[in-house]
Design an enzyme around this catalytic site. Structure first.
Site, PDB file in Angstrom:
ATOM      1  N   GLU A 152      -2.197  -7.760   3.409  1.00  0.00           N
ATOM      2  CA  GLU A 152      -3.225  -8.177   2.466  1.00  0.00           C
ATOM      3  C   GLU A 152      -4.211  -9.106   3.151  1.00  0.00           C
ATOM      4  OE1 GLU A 152      -3.327  -6.893  -0.509  1.00  0.00           O
ATOM      5  OE2 GLU A 152      -1.474  -5.839  -0.035  1.00  0.00           O
ATOM      6  N   LYS A 210       0.832  -1.211   0.000  1.00  0.00           N
ATOM      7  CA  LYS A 210       0.000   0.000   0.000  1.00  0.00           C
ATOM      8  C   LYS A 210       0.864   1.258   0.000  1.00  0.00           C
ATOM      9  CE  LYS A 210      -4.024  -2.436   1.467  1.00  0.00           C
ATOM     10  NZ  LYS A 210      -3.614  -3.863   1.453  1.00  0.00           N
ATOM     11  N   ARG A 246     -17.938  -7.113  -5.613  1.00  0.00           N
ATOM     12  CA  ARG A 246     -18.162  -7.585  -4.247  1.00  0.00           C
ATOM     13  C   ARG A 246     -19.024  -6.578  -3.520  1.00  0.00           C
ATOM     14  NH1 ARG A 246     -12.470  -8.388  -1.527  1.00  0.00           N
ATOM     15  NH2 ARG A 246     -12.205  -6.552  -2.854  1.00  0.00           N
TER      16      ARG A 246
HETATM   17  P1  ADP Z   1      -6.948  -5.593   1.999  1.00  0.00           P
HETATM   18  O1  ADP Z   1      -5.607  -5.707   1.391  1.00  0.00           O
HETATM   19  O2  ADP Z   1      -7.007  -6.103   3.397  1.00  0.00           O
HETATM   20  O3  ADP Z   1      -8.023  -6.137   1.102  1.00  0.00           O
HETATM   21  P2  ADP Z   1      -8.061  -2.971   1.349  1.00  0.00           P
HETATM   22  O4  ADP Z   1      -7.248  -1.777   1.116  1.00  0.00           O
HETATM   23  O5  ADP Z   1      -8.680  -3.577   0.154  1.00  0.00           O
HETATM   24  O6  ADP Z   1      -7.177  -4.012   2.159  1.00  0.00           O
HETATM   25  O7  ADP Z   1      -9.191  -2.609   2.403  1.00  0.00           O
HETATM   26  C1  ADP Z   1     -10.148  -3.574   2.840  1.00  0.00           C
HETATM   27  C2  ADP Z   1     -11.558  -3.033   2.677  1.00  0.00           C
HETATM   28  O8  ADP Z   1     -11.707  -1.801   3.381  1.00  0.00           O
HETATM   29  C3  ADP Z   1     -11.928  -2.704   1.244  1.00  0.00           C
HETATM   30  O9  ADP Z   1     -12.395  -3.832   0.579  1.00  0.00           O
HETATM   31  C4  ADP Z   1     -13.005  -1.633   1.425  1.00  0.00           C
HETATM   32  O10 ADP Z   1     -14.261  -2.238   1.693  1.00  0.00           O
HETATM   33  C5  ADP Z   1     -12.540  -0.909   2.664  1.00  0.00           C
HETATM   34  N1  ADP Z   1     -11.739   0.274   2.268  1.00  0.00           N
HETATM   35  C6  ADP Z   1     -10.406   0.317   2.075  1.00  0.00           C
HETATM   36  N2  ADP Z   1     -10.003   1.544   1.685  1.00  0.00           N
HETATM   37  C7  ADP Z   1     -11.111   2.300   1.623  1.00  0.00           C
HETATM   38  C8  ADP Z   1     -11.370   3.683   1.288  1.00  0.00           C
HETATM   39  N3  ADP Z   1     -10.390   4.519   0.945  1.00  0.00           N
HETATM   40  N4  ADP Z   1     -12.658   4.120   1.332  1.00  0.00           N
HETATM   41  C9  ADP Z   1     -13.659   3.300   1.701  1.00  0.00           C
HETATM   42  N5  ADP Z   1     -13.482   1.994   2.018  1.00  0.00           N
HETATM   43  C10 ADP Z   1     -12.226   1.496   1.998  1.00  0.00           C
HETATM   44 MG    MG Z   2      -8.769  -5.448  -0.641  1.00  0.00          MG
END
Ligand code: ADP
Ligand code: MG
Length: 536
Positions: A428, A345, A512
């Site tokens: 992740e 990230k 999703r």
């Molecule tokens: P991971 O690698 O654990 O999947 P993500 O960055 O995809 O991490 O974040 C997990 C979840 O959190 C996403 O699927 C989303 O639902 C929510 N999320 C993450 N970033 C945002 C954001 N900037 N705004 C709104 N929801 C978010």
């Molecule tokens: Mg994700």
């Protein structure tokens, strides 16, 4: 703005008999077509696990999704493929970012160490394969709807196998069940885009297996899927396997190897400088019938990781030796360690954090967005830069050494300002983030010198929508939030910067959906469900 769906779709289906009929149709189609997962231990005892499956959580209707946003996300995918291929090729760039986060992140430090060890003895495989997924949400800003990237996945991007099936399920229901519902909203003509995710991801694996070529040691080549023990989402992976077998007419068998069994089931070919990775089929004795007491041996052309993305897969030093064995071998890794690290990230943040006006004065004409130095390092043509930049949300570093980082620290520790943000570590698989009001309290538990291993991201706020989710046989009706994933497959040569891409495709999509009360949206983590797009 009221709603971009004009209120009548998707319907709530209030009549009990209609609802039962629709649910039965979803359950039976799902079981008949492998839109399924293994039951959790709470539903089925262990000894039944191997013979049972249950329908994957799914929406009863495809959620409305703005066509322009959908098309924009698909159109930019091959540019993302190229961007992440180039980042993976640049270990100087990645090394610097690793340094910034590794102090507070032992897992990232250990991954980097695997790369350094292999680099020291020399890589024997220059080809790298990415089965990527770029995740987005629609951001509503007044009347304007924009597609904004949540994250970019470079390892174990899942649900490609189930999402193609979900699109087919909703298509089937639109031809059979929806027209019979009394609610007028259910009988609207739906624009359901085709979804080639299974075909596309398998085609990426096939491109890599083809590029590897035949075994010089006289073995049959194969593809190894590295998986987690006790995986419930196994059918998602099986769909890719079956499609790969179909596309190669059986010429390239697929073997599933639990991450914990890498060292037991694979070895580096003895006495060969090329370090071919051999897969030993367990045979319980003399498997090949030639009487020498050895089982069948295959040469792995491609190793596809659906495991190894988080610390729990590396409980001991042997697990890291196993990852090292994959990385130093001749097999094309999907992903390599560098490609996995490109998915940090922190990389996404460095790409998205604008150039400050003082340092970008040279190109500060009013029509050019303040592209980051990192983005300019990898992408040079204006259309590609603009296309990627439009999809970036605001993301801040959390280090104390930059103005953006100091501003982020102020936002993250302020009880009011933090409400618009999510704090993310370099992890992740869901369940690792901290949201809104919980951020200041969480940061108080982290030593300040480790804050730099996090990023702070503005929350994307999607337009209000409702749908009905079928999960574990029960219906949940209400407000939902949708996350679009676009798959990209890319095969490239790590050793040459120019003209290095051998295969690059936009490879279908995932939708999703989660209840709007849930922060996280992972299907496997039990929060989200499968959906497909009804373009509006
Ligand atoms: P991971 O690698 O654990 O999947 P993500 O960055 O995809 O991490 O974040 C997990 C979840 O959190 C996403 O699927 C989303 O639902 C929510 N999320 C993450 N970033 C945002 C954001 N900037 N705004 C709104 N929801 C978010
Ligand atoms: Mg994700």
């Amino acid at each position: 703005m009221t709603s971009f769906t004009e209120g009548s779709y998707p319907p709530a289906v209030k009549a009990e008999l209609e609802r039962q009929r629709l649910v039965q149709a979803v359950k039976d189609w799902s079981l008949a077509h492998g839109l399924v997962v293994r039951p959790p231990a709470t539903v089925a005892p262990d000894d039944l696990d191997e013979i049972l499956s249950m329908n994957a959580p799914v929406t009863l209707f495809p959620s409305p999704f703005p066509r322009r946003c959908f098309e924009e996300a698909k159109a930019v995918q091959t540019t993302y493929n190229e961007l992440y291929a180039r980042i993976s090729q640049d270990d100087g760039f990645l090394g610097k970012i690793v340094q910034e986060v590794a102090g507070g992140d032992e897992f990232i430090a250990q991954l980097w160490d695997v790369h350094l060890r292999v680099k020291q003895e020399g890589y024997v495989q220059n080809l790298a394969l990415g089965l990527f997924r770029s995740d987005y949400m629609v951001h509503q800003d007044g009347d304007d709807l924009q597609i904004k990237q949540v994250e970019f996945n470079t390892i174990a991007s899942s649900f490609g196998g189930l999402s193609a099936q979900t699109s087919l399920l909703h298509k089937h229901l639109s031809q059979t069940s929806y027209p019979l519902l009394r609610d007028a909203g259910a009988r609207a003509a739906l624009d359901l885009p085709p979804n080639e995710s299974t075909r596309g991801l398998a085609a990426g694996l096939k491109a890599a297996a083809d590029a590897y070529g035949p075994s010089e040691l006289g073995h049959r080549t194969c593809v190894v899927f590295l998986v987690q023990g006790g995986e419930r989402n196994v059918f998602d992976q099986r769909h890719l396997e079956y499609e790969l077998v179909r596309q190669t007419a059986g010429a390239v068998p697929v073997f599933r190897v639990p991450f914990a069994e890498i060292l037991a089931r694979t070895s580096i070919a003895a006495g060969s400088a090329k370090r071919q990775l051999l897969y030993h089929l367990p045979s319980g004795g003399d498997g090949d019938g030639d009487g020498d007491g050895e089982g069948l041996v295959f040469e792995a052309a491609v190793v596809y990781l659906r495991a190894g993305y988080g610390p729990s897969d590396y409980p001991d030093a042997a697990a890291w030796e196993a990852r090292f064995q994959i990385e130093r071998s001749a097999a094309i890794a999907c992903p390599s360690v560098l490609t996995q690290l490109a998915g940090m990230k922190k990389v996404q943040q460095v790409l998205a954090t604008p150039e400050t006006s003082s340092s970008s004065s040279a190109n500060n004409n009013s029509n050019t967005p303040p592209y980051s130095t990192a983005l300019r390092r990898f992408i040079h043509d204006d259309a590609s830069l603009a296309g990627l930049w439009r999809t970036f949300a605001n993301i801040f570093p959390m280090d104390a050494s930059t103005a953006a980082g100091r501003e982020a620290r102020r936002l993250a520790t302020d009880a009011t300002a933090c409400q618009g943000y999510v704090l993310k570590p370099q992890r992740e698989g869901g369940g690792n983030n901290t949201y809104r009001g919980a951020i200041p309290g969480y940061l108080a538990t982290v030593p300040e010198e480790h804050w730099g291993s996090y990023i702070l991201m503005e929350l994307i706020t999607p337009p209000p929508l409702s749908n009905t989710i079928l999960r574990g046989g029960k219906l949940e009706q209400g407000g939902v939030i949708c996350e679009l994933g676009v798959y990209g497959t890319c095969l490239w040569d790590q050793s040459s910067m120019a003209g290095a891409i051998l295969h690059s495709e936009e490879s279908g999509y995932l939708l999703r959906t989660k209840g709007d009360q849930s922060e996280e949206g992972g299907v496997a983590a039990g929060f989200g469900c499968m959906d497909s797009c009804s373009l509006v």
